[in-house]
Design a protein around this motif. Structure first.
Motif, PDB file in Angstrom:
ATOM      1  N   GLU A 278      16.376  -6.168 -43.369  1.00 15.94           N
ATOM      2  CA  GLU A 278      15.724  -7.488 -43.430  1.00 15.94           C
ATOM      3  C   GLU A 278      15.935  -8.279 -42.142  1.00 15.94           C
ATOM      4  O   GLU A 278      15.004  -8.886 -41.617  1.00 15.94           O
ATOM      5  N   ASP A 279      17.164  -8.309 -41.641  1.00 15.35           N
ATOM      6  CA  ASP A 279      17.440  -9.055 -40.408  1.00 15.35           C
ATOM      7  C   ASP A 279      16.685  -8.468 -39.225  1.00 15.35           C
ATOM      8  O   ASP A 279      16.177  -9.210 -38.368  1.00 15.35           O
ATOM      9  N   GLN A 282      13.138  -9.547 -39.585  1.00 23.60           N
ATOM     10  CA  GLN A 282      13.017 -10.971 -39.277  1.00 23.60           C
ATOM     11  C   GLN A 282      13.000 -11.192 -37.759  1.00 23.60           C
ATOM     12  O   GLN A 282      12.185 -11.949 -37.232  1.00 23.60           O
ATOM     13  N   TRP A 285       9.598 -10.099 -36.256  1.00 24.47           N
ATOM     14  CA  TRP A 285       8.494 -11.038 -36.467  1.00 24.47           C
ATOM     15  C   TRP A 285       8.683 -12.318 -35.664  1.00 24.47           C
ATOM     16  O   TRP A 285       7.714 -12.892 -35.161  1.00 24.47           O
ATOM     17  N   TRP A 286       9.939 -12.768 -35.558  1.00 29.26           N
ATOM     18  CA  TRP A 286      10.194 -13.957 -34.751  1.00 29.26           C
ATOM     19  C   TRP A 286       9.779 -13.739 -33.293  1.00 29.26           C
ATOM     20  O   TRP A 286       9.089 -14.549 -32.691  1.00 29.26           O
ATOM     21  N   TYR A 395      16.825 -16.711 -31.918  1.00 33.83           N
ATOM     22  CA  TYR A 395      16.576 -15.266 -31.915  1.00 33.83           C
ATOM     23  C   TYR A 395      17.799 -14.519 -31.384  1.00 33.83           C
ATOM     24  O   TYR A 395      18.202 -13.478 -31.912  1.00 33.83           O
TER      25      TYR A 395
END
Length: 970
Positions: A278-279, A282, A285-286, A395
């Motif tokens: 998940e990280d 994330q 996408w960031w 980020y």
């Protein structure tokens, strides 16, 4: 095989073994092939002969497909030059190929070479050599950048030959902005050059113009005339004309044409899928959302595309890689706010080693990268900049927090599968892992060391400055101190040390792109692409380190596939299905790689899809479009152009190679037999011989004034289907060859043997080798005279002619007379006299034989001359084309303006119109003047050629009688 030969045989063989043959003779390269420790491959002999074919030629482009051994072809050419005492030889190539050239020349061709870089260059100057390129006893090797920086030194030397490796790097030399290419071109304009490249035509037909202009500026006219004639190849006439121009200068052989002689192994693909956590998703996408923003302060417009590409590559590599770059961007924005400089490109270059090379390829995006422009921000912009910095910090924090890398976890599964496949193949347990990031390399090294591969892992990158690499280098230097293995170049020797350690000790080598060119790792059969470049040529280079000539096993190629990324999946599909990179015998064909140029355009298209598409549907649609675009581009346009211009029909090539192989083997076999026979004759009583192994050991030194090793010595004579590379040579054995110090002394001594007129009895009956055409002379006798004729004109050539007759006065032709020396013979100690009648007849036969040779030489020279004059006439026509077109266009415009002026009623308007006409007429006069000037340049060039030809055309002939004998055949 002759068991015993006479002094006359020995003298004849010594001259035969050392004579210089004309350029078009297949036997020209026999001495070089025997002298070298390379296998006889007919396409390589053909390529080397092509480079030598005309003494007036300014060089050649050898463009065989990847894996066919262009380095060997160049080595044969250099070896031949060396044998002819032409010692001013230079090799220019990518810096990471220097050591490979140095070792190949030493190991395979016994040629000395010196790598010139800043350190060795400065040392030479300190020792009093004010031009370090001037070394008669070494072939000089240097990089492109070094050659550019030292261009004035290069220009001052009259090189006999320059080899330019990976020459497609200079394909844009026709552009004034190509500084390296133009510096090298100008510095070496006066030298003969051989260019090596697998992809002479990649993006544009203009690249052929660029490469050919490096060889010879008179094959085509100027760029303008070339564009007007060939930039749109639409009709057969244009194809034929361009092909005819290229054929004398460009030679290309394809892998499929040589399958009879070279065996290739397969590629076996393994795909390992992984699902990011998940990280990780994330963070992906960031960063993706960030890169898709319309305005970014951290990525100025001049670098936007380039930096976006690099950030995406590092993001795909590992969180450790992207963390470092995010940190650099945060610091860059800090510096902008505080109004001081921060070089983020330098920080990124430390991690992403191919940055400089990509910058060069993406030059239009980064042409202003070094210009210093003071940026002044409004208050609103400063606020926007701070917000962007805050996002980057967020980020960076997430990247730092992620400790488990999903792809890295699957690396262990990948290695298990790969090693299992190697075990099934019977191959070495070795793995080469590629990554584009130094930070990812460090991360993987630590991970592998911790989890099952302690002390089994190496790193290979652009600097190799880690503690283990330094330790390996130190041990390597200690082991090879005082030997020729050490070059004195820290960079080159350190690379060689790490490769040597990987071969002998380590199991895994993690490499950045620094290892993708220039090192041979055919002892390894497992390539792992931890990161997958988007540029197909880079992938091919990676796999080509292991899947190459000399590889005994199939090569396993492992790739990772992100199950959660639709774009990644489509990229892999293109590389696998469209480009066929990962399976089959050949991998990506040069036609496919050539159609996408240097891979940069394709890379840019992929980058734009990642940049512009936000949904899975958009991604799929964009890749569908790209695939449709690639289909005609790859299968038709470029492929057809390359085939038509640069390739010959398969069967035509294969037939020529078969003939070449037969002839070359016959020459080589006869050459080796005569070297063996002459050596046995001279060392009789000084050596013990093993006939079966073509080996001997000296019992005493025949040349006590020289330090000569006692042996054992062995001729590498391929028999029973074995090739040279397959012959087992004991460690203490010297390879005996025509270029060896002992062989050279023996041949020189045999040339000086006293051979007075005697009776020589040829024992045809007891000689194992039968020459049917000689049988009719059994029981007969006659006279035989051997003459040595040397001709110096366009090039030096020497011949042995034999005047032979029977006592009945019948003439035995030169070719058959030479076969007498394949028969065992003995002579007594009594000298005899030659009657005046016999002497006169032998002189007449000799004169006729010599006239044939002189006439052949003159006709060959005439053809060389005609070819050069035709080329200059064609160049003259080219130069006129664009100027004449411009003059015709001006004529038409002047005529039109005059017609319009006549219709004008207003006097003021008429005067203005006449002024315009006068300006056009002036411009036309200038163009006509340019046309006359071009003709003057052509005339000067022709005069220069004529003067050169006149000097060299005068044949200097030297005739020497070696011996005269009375023969008897029993």
């Amino acid at each position: 095989m002759l068991s015993t030969i006479s002094a006359y045989h020995a003298k004849f063989f010594a001259y035969e073994l050392t004579r210089q043959l004309p350029a078009n003779d297949v036997g020209k390269l026999t001495a070089s092939l025997q002298d070298a420790q390379v296998d006889l491959n007919p396409h390589q002999v053909e390529a080397a002969l092509f480079a030598f074919k005309s003494p007036l030629s300014k060089g050649a482009i050898l463009a065989d497909e990847v894996g066919l051994g262009k380095t060997i072809e160049a080595g044969i050419i250099l070896s031949q030059q060396w044998a002819e005492r032409k010692r001013r030889l230079l090799i220019i190539g990518p810096s990471n190929l220097r050591k490979q050239w140095n070792r190949e020349l030493a190991d395979k061709f016994y040629l000395p070479s010196k790598i010139l870089e800043s350190k060795s260059f400065n040392e030479e100057i300190k020792q009093g050599n004010f031009n370090p390129f001037n070394q008669k006893d070494n072939i000089i090797i240097c990089s492109y950048h070094f050659a550019k920086n030292k261009a004035p030194y290069l220009e001052s030397i009259k090189w006999d030959l320059v080899i330019i490796d990976e020459a497609h790097r200079l394909r844009n030399v026709y552009k004034p902005s190509n500084k390296i290419g133009n510096a090298i071109k100008d510095a070496l304009a006066h030298c003969k050059k051989v260019l090596l490249t697998a992809t002479p035509l990649q993006n544009s037909i203009l690249e052929l113009y660029g490469l050919v202009s490096l060889i010879d500026p008179y094959i085509f006219g100027d760029l303008k005339s070339f564009k007007s004639q060939f930039s749109r190849l639409v009709d057969q006439e244009n194809y034929d004309d361009l092909r005819n121009r290229l054929q004398p200068v460009c030679k290309r052989t394809l892998r499929r044409q040589v399958l009879e002689y070279i065996k290739y192994t397969e590629r076996i693909p393994i795909v390992v899928e992984f699902s990011p956590g998940e990280d990780e998703m994330q963070l992906y996408w960031w960063v993706t959302e960030y890169l898709q923003r319309e305005k970014l302060y951290a990525l100025p417009s001049s670098q936007r595309q380039l930096m976006t590409l690099i950030l995406r590559k590092l993001l795909a590599s590992s969180t450790y890689a992207i963390y470092g770059t995010l940190d650099a961007l945060v610091k860059k924005l800090d510096a902008k706010v505080e109004r001081h400089e921060f070089n983020d490109l330098e920080a990124i270059n430390d991690d992403f080693e191919t940055l400089e090379e990509i910058q060069d390829e993406w030059s239009e995006e980064v042409e202003n990268e070094n210009s210093i422009i003071e940026e002044i921000f409004t208050e609103q912009e400063i606020e926007e900049l701070k917000e962007e910095k805050s996002d980057l910090e967020k980020y960076r924090e997430l990247a730092d927090k992620i400790r488990k890398n999903s792809k890295a976890e699957q690396l262990f599964t990948a290695l298990e599968k790969g090693f299992e496949a190697l075990q099934n193949l019977g191959a070495n347990k070795k793995a080469l892992i590629f990554t584009e990031s130094r930070r990812t390399q460090d991360f993987l090294y630590d991970l592998l060391e911790e989890r099952g591969y302690k002390d089994m892992v190496l790193k290979f990158n652009g600097t190799n400055n880690d503690p283990k690499s330094k330790e390996i280098y130190k041990a390597y230097v200690n082991e090879h101190q005082g030997t020729d293995i050490l070059t004195g170049s820290l960079t080159a020797d350190k690379r060689a040390a790490i490769v040597d350690n990987f071969k002998e000790e380590a199991t895994i080598m993690i490499a950045t792109e620094a290892a993708a060119e220039g090192i041979n790792l055919q002892f390894c059969s497992l390539v792992v692409n931890f990161d997958l470049p988007w540029n197909p040529q880079r992938i091919e280079q990676r796999i080509g380190r292991c899947h190459r000539y000399g590889q005994k096993y199939d090569v396993v190629v492992i790739n990772f596939l992100n199950k959660k990324n639709a774009a990644d999946q489509r990229v892999y599909e293109l590389l696998d299905v469209k480009f066929r990179l990962f399976d089959g015998v050949f991998g990506a064909s040069d036609e496919v790689l050539g159609s996408i140029g240097n891979g940069v355009d394709f890379e840019k298209r992929i980058a734009s899809i990642y940049q512009q598409c936000r949904t899975t549907d958009e991604i799929q649609s964009a890749f569908d479009s790209l695939q449709k675009e690639l289909k005609p581009d790859i299968s038709e346009r470029i492929q057809e152009t390359r085939q038509v211009l640069l390739e010959n029909f398969d069967e035509e090539v294969r037939e020529k190679l078969r003939v070449n192989l037969i002839e070359s083997k016959e020459y080589l076999n006869k050459f080796e037999e005569r070297l063996w026979a002459t050596t046995k004759y001279y060392l009789k009583g000084s050596a013990v011989f093993d006939e079966d192994k073509y080996a001997f050991r000296l019992t005493q030194n025949p040349f006590p004034q020289e330090n000569i090793h006692r042996g054992p010595y062995m001729i590498l004579k391929p028999e029973d289907g074995k090739r040279k590379s397959e012959i087992e040579v004991p460690d203490d054995t010297n390879i005996y060859r025509v270029g060896h110090k002992l062989a050279k002394r023996i041949l020189k001594a045999c040339k000086q043997i006293e051979t007075p007129n005697k009776v020589l009895v040829f024992d045809y009956t007891n000689t194992p080798t039968k020459v049917t055409a000689l049988e009719k002379y059994v029981g007969q006798s006659g006279w035989l005279q051997v003459n040595h004729i040397e001709i110096a004109s366009f090039e030096s050539e020497d011949y042995l002619t034999i005047a032979c007759r029977t006592d009945n006065g019948d003439i035995i032709d030169n070719t058959l007379a030479q076969r007498f020396f394949s028969i065992h013979a003995e002579h007594n100690n009594h000298t005899i006299d030659v009657t005046s009648v016999v002497s006169k007849h032998l002189d007449e036969i000799t004169f006729a034989e010599n006239q044939n040779i002189i006439s052949e030489n003159a006709n060959r020279n005439k053809d060389f001359f005609d070819t050069e004059m035709d080329k200059l006439d064609q160049w003259a026509d080219d130069m006129k084309i664009s100027l004449e077109k411009e003059i015709r266009d001006l004529d038409a415009e002047i005529k039109l303006r005059k017609a319009e002026a006549k219709k004008m009623l207003n006097l003021e308007s008429k005067i203005k119109a006449q002024r315009v006409i006068k300006e056009l007429e002036k411009k036309r006069s200038e163009k006509r003047q340019h046309l006359f000037e071009a003709q003057d340049v052509i005339d000067v060039e022709k005069e220069t050629l004529l003067e050169d030809v006149e000097k060299r055309l005068k044949q200097k002939i030297n005739l020497n009688t070696l011996f005269t004998i009375k023969w008897e055949m029993i």
